[in-house]
Write a protein that holds these residues in place. Structure first.
Motif, short mmCIF file in Angstrom:
data_model
loop_
_atom_site.label_atom_id
_atom_site.label_comp_id
_atom_site.label_asym_id
_atom_site.label_seq_id
_atom_site.Cartn_x
_atom_site.Cartn_y
_atom_site.Cartn_z
N TRP A 156 0.84 -1.19 0.00
CA TRP A 156 0.00 0.00 0.00
C TRP A 156 0.88 1.24 0.00
CZ3 TRP A 156 -5.55 0.13 1.79
CH2 TRP A 156 -6.14 -1.13 1.71
N ILE A 157 0.61 2.18 -0.94
CA ILE A 157 1.37 3.43 -0.99
C ILE A 157 0.41 4.57 -1.30
CG2 ILE A 157 3.43 2.22 -1.88
CD1 ILE A 157 2.81 3.71 -4.59
N HIS A 158 0.79 5.78 -0.90
CA HIS A 158 0.03 6.96 -1.33
C HIS A 158 0.46 7.32 -2.75
CE1 HIS A 158 3.73 9.01 -0.16
NE2 HIS A 158 3.33 10.02 -0.89
N ASP A 159 -0.29 8.20 -3.39
CA ASP A 159 -0.02 8.59 -4.77
C ASP A 159 1.18 9.53 -4.82
OD1 ASP A 159 -0.01 9.44 -7.39
OD2 ASP A 159 -2.16 9.87 -7.48
N PRO A 160 2.33 9.13 -5.41
CA PRO A 160 3.50 10.00 -5.45
C PRO A 160 3.32 11.22 -6.35
CG PRO A 160 3.87 8.04 -6.79
CD PRO A 160 2.57 7.83 -6.07
N ASN A 161 2.26 11.22 -7.16
CA ASN A 161 2.02 12.34 -8.07
C ASN A 161 0.93 13.29 -7.56
OD1 ASN A 161 3.80 11.37 -10.31
ND2 ASN A 161 2.41 9.64 -10.15
N ASN A 162 0.53 13.12 -6.31
CA ASN A 162 -0.47 13.99 -5.71
C ASN A 162 0.10 14.53 -4.40
OD1 ASN A 162 -2.65 15.26 -4.58
ND2 ASN A 162 -4.06 13.52 -4.74
N ALA A 163 0.34 15.83 -4.35
CA ALA A 163 0.98 16.43 -3.18
C ALA A 163 0.05 16.53 -1.98
CB ALA A 163 1.50 17.83 -3.53
N ARG A 164 -1.26 16.41 -2.19
CA ARG A 164 -2.20 16.53 -1.07
C ARG A 164 -2.32 15.19 -0.35
NH1 ARG A 164 -7.77 19.46 -1.90
NH2 ARG A 164 -7.61 19.17 0.36
N THR A 165 -2.00 15.19 0.91
CA THR A 165 -2.06 13.96 1.72
C THR A 165 -2.61 14.28 3.10
OG1 THR A 165 0.23 14.26 2.47
CG2 THR A 165 -0.11 12.87 0.53
N GLU A 166 -3.10 13.23 3.75
CA GLU A 166 -3.51 13.30 5.15
C GLU A 166 -3.02 12.04 5.85
OE1 GLU A 166 -7.68 13.96 5.60
OE2 GLU A 166 -7.65 15.92 4.55
N TYR A 167 -2.70 12.18 7.12
CA TYR A 167 -2.21 11.04 7.87
C TYR A 167 -3.33 10.02 8.08
CZ TYR A 167 2.20 13.36 8.83
OH TYR A 167 3.43 13.95 8.69
N CYS A 168 -2.97 8.74 7.89
CA CYS A 168 -3.92 7.65 8.09
C CYS A 168 -3.83 7.20 9.55
CB CYS A 168 -3.57 6.49 7.16
SG CYS A 168 -4.55 5.00 7.47
N PRO A 169 -4.95 6.99 10.24
CA PRO A 169 -4.91 6.57 11.65
C PRO A 169 -4.23 5.20 11.84
CG PRO A 169 -7.14 6.44 10.77
CD PRO A 169 -6.33 7.18 9.77
N PHE A 170 -4.13 4.44 10.76
CA PHE A 170 -3.49 3.12 10.86
C PHE A 170 -2.03 3.16 10.42
CE2 PHE A 170 -8.03 2.46 10.02
CZ PHE A 170 -8.38 1.76 11.16
N GLY A 171 -1.52 4.38 10.14
CA GLY A 171 -0.13 4.53 9.75
C GLY A 171 0.03 4.97 8.30
N GLY A 172 1.07 5.74 8.02
CA GLY A 172 1.35 6.19 6.66
C GLY A 172 0.47 7.35 6.25
N LEU A 173 0.41 7.58 4.93
CA LEU A 173 -0.33 8.70 4.39
C LEU A 173 -1.38 8.22 3.39
CD1 LEU A 173 2.64 11.13 3.60
CD2 LEU A 173 1.04 11.34 5.51
N ASN A 174 -2.51 8.90 3.36
CA ASN A 174 -3.50 8.72 2.32
C ASN A 174 -3.46 9.92 1.40
OD1 ASN A 174 -4.42 6.33 3.45
ND2 ASN A 174 -6.05 7.34 4.62
N SER A 175 -3.59 9.70 0.10
CA SER A 175 -3.69 10.81 -0.84
C SER A 175 -5.10 11.37 -0.80
CB SER A 175 -3.34 10.33 -2.25
OG SER A 175 -2.00 9.92 -2.31
N VAL A 176 -5.22 12.67 -1.09
CA VAL A 176 -6.51 13.36 -0.99
C VAL A 176 -6.90 13.91 -2.35
CG1 VAL A 176 -7.77 15.26 0.09
CG2 VAL A 176 -6.10 13.96 1.42
N LEU A 177 -8.14 13.67 -2.73
CA LEU A 177 -8.69 14.19 -3.98
C LEU A 177 -9.98 14.93 -3.66
CD1 LEU A 177 -9.00 14.30 -7.11
CD2 LEU A 177 -10.15 12.08 -6.95
#
Length: 356
Positions: free
Chosen positions: A333-354
């Motif tokens: 599982w990875i966030h989108d490297p081509n989308n600068a908008r992210t939010e922290y995931c409560p389970f760890g790492g980052l989620n991309s935001v659209l």
């Protein structure tokens, strides 16, 4: 939208003068132009008549998520707008240190104005750092101003190496051309150095030369492009000729963009058929899309691979709203490297935001 970065790590080469005046000449040829000032010295901002004391949001606020790009754009002349800089932009690299996706902040921001401008001209700082990398990451083309001095070609190796690295690692092939600036036609030295540049760059050199012109300096001091200051000067003639060379390439650039669409459409793009998600992962066996729009179900949405480009794509229908999503590449599982908008995931790492 055609994005051109004006870049050289050497100062005093006419980089800002070129960005400001090329943009204005394109505007006079009825193109909608946005000038993005990424240099903390904010010389391009001042050359457009905006002073540091003026109260406004700048590119610093965009990079730090304090404002959207649309919020800071100032229409300065007909068809010609600017996203201003300030000394605070020098703190961007420190502010974004360690943040994933920091190299694509500008690309993400420009997506929001894609339909509003025909050209984006980016004035880069005189260094190879995060700001310049952001500019190159989203640009299809680069103009490299080279002044007619004995040290002009020295040091270009690092810049050219950066362009080559982006081609190899990011599959992002930037078409660059050299531009002779501060050219003194009276001296043999200028002609000899111009010949050396042509030997070095081949056909990747503009035919137009930017001649020495004191009126360009006077126009910058007055906070106006040369087109708004003295249209009888050699400076105006030179930049008008350069703009015509740039305009003459429009057809070839459009053809290249159509043939290599993956270079300018990575990440989520809103289309008539829905939202197109595109991820470059040439070595991957499987790529899936998950998000709150499908309750994070990892089995529902599988992207299709273009074997020629290595890009994975899927278009899905989404109503207006705010979404979080990730990709699953071969089980990871990875966030989108081509989308600068992210939010922290409560389970760890980052989620991309659209947001639609």
């Amino acid at each position: 939208m055609r994005i051109i970065a004006v870049v050289n790590q050497k100062g005093g080469c006419g980089k800002t003068t070129t960005a400001v005046n090329l943009g204005d000449c394109l505007a006079l040829h009825h193109r909608r132009v946005l000038l993005v000032d990424l240099d903390p010295q904010s010389n391009a901002t001042q050359a457009m008549g905006i002073q540091d004391k003026d109260s406004q949001k700048t590119m610093y606020d965009v990079f730090c998520d304090r404002a959207s790009l649309k919020d800071i754009i100032v229409p300065q002349y007909e068809n010609y707008s600017i996203a201003a800089s300030s000394i605070m932009v020098s703190a961007v690299e420190q502010q974004l240190a360690g943040q994933e996706g920091r190299e694509t902040y500008l690309a993400s921001a420009l997506e929001s104005v894609r339909d509003e401008f025909d050209y984006v001209i980016i004035d880069c700082p005189p260094s190879i750092g995060l700001l310049t990398f952001n500019a190159l990451r989203c640009a299809q083309e680069a103009i490299i101003p080279i002044e007619m001095s004995s040290f002009s070609i020295q040091g270009l190796g690092r810049l050219l190496a950066t362009l080559e690295l982006m081609k190899e690692k990011c599959n992002h092939d930037i078409q660059f051309r050299a531009l002779a600036t501060i050219f003194d036609r009276r001296t043999k030295f200028s002609w000899e150095l111009f010949d050396e540049i042509k030997r070095h760059f081949g056909d990747q050199v503009y035919n137009t030369k930017m001649h020495v012109c004191v009126r360009l300096k006077e126009a910058a001091r007055e906070g106006r492009p040369i087109c708004r200051f003295d249209t009888s000067s050699v400076g105006f003639f030179d930049y008008d000729q350069l703009s015509k060379e740039v305009l003459a390439q429009e057809g070839r650039v459009a053809e290249k963009a159509a043939a290599s669409d993956e270079q300018v459409s990575l990440g989520p793009i809103k289309t008539k058929r829905g939202v197109r998600f595109t991820l470059l992962a040439p070595e991957a066996e499987t790529v899936r899309l998950v998000g709150d729009f499908n309750e994070w179900n990892s089995d529902q949405i599988e992207l299709k691979k273009d074997k020629k480009t290595g890009a994975w794509t899927k278009t899905i229908l989404l109503p207006e709203g705010k979404y979080q999503y990730r990709y699953i590449i071969d089980g990871q599982w990875i966030h989108d490297p081509n989308n600068a908008r992210t939010e922290y995931c409560p389970f760890g790492g980052l989620n991309s935001v659209l947001e639609l």
